[in-house]
Design a protein around this motif. Structure first.
Motif, short mmCIF file in Angstrom:
data_model
loop_
_atom_site.label_atom_id
_atom_site.label_comp_id
_atom_site.label_asym_id
_atom_site.label_seq_id
_atom_site.Cartn_x
_atom_site.Cartn_y
_atom_site.Cartn_z
N SER A 2 0.83 -1.31 0.09
CA SER A 2 0.06 0.06 0.00
C SER A 2 0.86 1.10 -0.15
O SER A 2 1.92 1.13 0.39
CB SER A 2 -0.95 0.22 1.35
OG SER A 2 -0.22 0.45 2.55
N GLY A 3 0.35 2.37 -0.41
CA GLY A 3 0.95 3.72 -0.63
C GLY A 3 0.87 4.38 0.51
O GLY A 3 -0.17 4.11 1.53
N VAL A 4 1.30 5.66 0.65
CA VAL A 4 1.12 6.64 1.80
C VAL A 4 -0.30 7.17 1.51
O VAL A 4 -0.69 7.59 0.49
CB VAL A 4 2.10 7.54 1.59
CG1 VAL A 4 1.96 8.59 3.02
CG2 VAL A 4 3.57 6.77 2.19
N LEU A 220 -4.00 -2.50 14.53
CA LEU A 220 -5.02 -1.85 13.79
C LEU A 220 -4.50 -0.60 13.13
O LEU A 220 -5.03 -0.49 12.08
CB LEU A 220 -6.08 -1.39 14.99
CG LEU A 220 -7.29 -0.66 14.53
CD1 LEU A 220 -7.95 -1.35 13.60
CD2 LEU A 220 -8.00 -0.19 15.68
N ILE A 221 -3.66 0.06 13.57
CA ILE A 221 -3.24 1.31 12.97
C ILE A 221 -2.35 0.74 11.54
O ILE A 221 -2.92 1.45 10.64
CB ILE A 221 -2.34 1.93 13.84
CG1 ILE A 221 -3.19 2.72 14.97
CG2 ILE A 221 -1.66 2.97 13.17
CD1 ILE A 221 -2.30 3.13 16.15
N LEU A 253 5.52 2.75 10.40
CA LEU A 253 5.67 2.36 9.28
C LEU A 253 7.21 2.40 8.69
O LEU A 253 7.60 1.59 7.80
CB LEU A 253 4.84 3.20 8.21
CG LEU A 253 3.41 3.51 8.30
CD1 LEU A 253 2.74 4.27 7.09
CD2 LEU A 253 2.49 1.88 8.42
N GLU A 254 7.92 3.20 9.14
CA GLU A 254 9.43 3.23 8.78
C GLU A 254 10.35 2.11 9.70
O GLU A 254 11.30 2.16 9.65
CB GLU A 254 9.79 4.52 8.77
CG GLU A 254 9.12 5.50 7.64
CD GLU A 254 9.40 7.02 7.74
OE1 GLU A 254 10.03 7.21 8.62
OE2 GLU A 254 8.97 7.54 7.09
N GLU A 274 5.72 -6.16 7.61
CA GLU A 274 7.09 -6.39 6.63
C GLU A 274 6.38 -6.70 5.32
O GLU A 274 6.89 -6.00 4.40
CB GLU A 274 7.80 -7.30 7.05
CG GLU A 274 8.96 -7.46 6.20
CD GLU A 274 9.92 -6.22 6.26
OE1 GLU A 274 10.77 -6.14 5.40
OE2 GLU A 274 9.75 -5.38 7.10
N ALA A 275 5.30 -7.58 5.25
CA ALA A 275 4.71 -7.63 3.71
C ALA A 275 4.12 -6.78 3.31
O ALA A 275 4.01 -6.49 2.16
CB ALA A 275 3.67 -9.00 4.16
N PHE A 276 3.54 -5.86 4.09
CA PHE A 276 2.51 -4.91 3.43
C PHE A 276 3.73 -3.55 3.33
O PHE A 276 3.05 -2.61 2.81
CB PHE A 276 1.36 -4.56 4.50
CG PHE A 276 0.32 -5.22 4.20
CD1 PHE A 276 -0.49 -5.17 3.34
CD2 PHE A 276 0.07 -6.18 5.23
CE1 PHE A 276 -1.58 -5.84 3.06
CE2 PHE A 276 -0.98 -7.21 5.10
CZ PHE A 276 -1.99 -6.94 3.85
N SER A 277 4.64 -3.54 3.74
CA SER A 277 5.73 -2.43 3.68
C SER A 277 6.22 -2.52 2.36
O SER A 277 6.84 -1.56 1.95
CB SER A 277 6.80 -2.67 4.73
OG SER A 277 7.64 -3.36 4.42
N LYS A 278 6.25 -3.62 1.71
CA LYS A 278 6.81 -4.01 0.42
C LYS A 278 6.20 -3.42 -0.85
O LYS A 278 5.03 -3.55 -0.69
CB LYS A 278 7.19 -5.45 0.10
CG LYS A 278 7.91 -6.05 1.26
CD LYS A 278 9.37 -5.36 1.20
CE LYS A 278 10.18 -5.90 2.48
NZ LYS A 278 11.46 -5.27 2.56
#
Length: 278
Positions: A2-4, A220-221, A253-254, A274-278
């Motif tokens: 997902s993006g910002v 949740l966040i 997120l970082e 980690e999976a959603f940060s890719k």
């Protein structure tokens, strides 16, 4: 995945006899506990509730992130309930996304969606990674043999759960050539309470130590952001609070999730992040 997220502006109890005081308090406490239990929401239900339009009763047609986000919630819920875990990192310290998901306990959770996913994981040999399970449970895989793992009609099933808990109601709405079932908000207090909790954790109750945060609220966040519904919780804030809240979300997120998993906490949760940060 997902993006910002970019900001889109939207604009007494009756007196009791002294002799009955203790029993009365006990009964009130018990009733309150039962009420809380009846309306306790799973992580998946919370994400869906944040994403639903209050009056229309459906999620945005343009949101293509919530499906995978809900599957990530399934994995974290199972981990928080002690049903699944990641295999050990080994001597070479495998990264979170290279470690396989293993079943720690196959005891049913009582939640139909969670138990369906748990059965799939128990029956799968060799085990799969967190990323693979998010894809399989979403039906987003090129492997036809894995399509049987897809969790179907998840949003509708979650909405029905929320109807049973008195949070949503059921309606029908016509869209030109077809009619769809919708689930408008019934109990606004539940959603208001949820939004306030999300806001408070990144404002009044913020801590710089991520390991002191409640794991479910942290999840949740992060997953609300991944599902593109976090904006709905922050939209009511004034500009100053909004900027503070988003700045603090970005710090979450970082994070280096592999490093956080080594320090303390639920490995599956960090792997999903980690999976959603890719």
């Amino acid at each position: 995945m997902s993006g910002v997220v970019q900001r889109r502006r939207k604009n007494e109890e009756a007196p009791v006899d002294k002799n009955d005081e203790n029993s009365g308090d006990s009964a009130h406490s018990s009733d309150q506990e039962d009420n809380d239990k009846g309306t306790r929401l799973t992580l998946m239900e919370q994400i869906l509730l944040l994403g639903l339009k209050d009056r229309e009763g459906y999620t945005s047609f343009w949101n293509d992130c919530i499906s995978s986000g809900l599957r990530g919630c399934v994995l974290i819920e199972l981990a928080l309930r002690g049903r699944i875990q990641l295999e050990g990192g080994g001597m070479r310290r495998k990264s979170l996304l290279n470690r396989k998901v293993t079943v720690k306990s196959s005891e049913p959770t009582g939640d139909v969606i969670l138990d369906e996913a748990l059965r799939h994981m128990k029956e799968t040999n060799p085990p799969e990674t967190v990323t693979s399970w998010i894809e399989y449970l979403s039906g987003e895989t090129w492997n036809p043999l894995k399509l049987r793992y897809q969790l179907r009609n998840v949003r509708e099933r979650l909405a029905k759960n929320l109807v049973e808990k008195g949070v949503l109601t059921t309606d029908k709405q016509n869209f030109l050539l077809f009619e769809i079932t919708t689930h408008p908000l019934s109990d606004g207090n539940q959603k208001t309470k949820l939004i306030k909790e999300v806001q408070e954790v990144v404002l009044g109750r913020w801590t710089n130590d991520v390991h002191r945060m409640d794991k479910k609220m942290l999840s949740l966040i992060v997953l609300a952001h991944a599902s593109d519904v976090l904006e709905n919780a922050f939209a009511p804030l004034n500009d100053q609070d909004y900027e503070i809240a988003m700045k603090r979300v970005r710090t979450l997120l970082e994070l280096q999730y592999d490093e956080q998993a080594e320090k303390k906490g639920n490995d599956v949760m960090w792997a999903v992040f980690e999976a959603f940060s890719k």
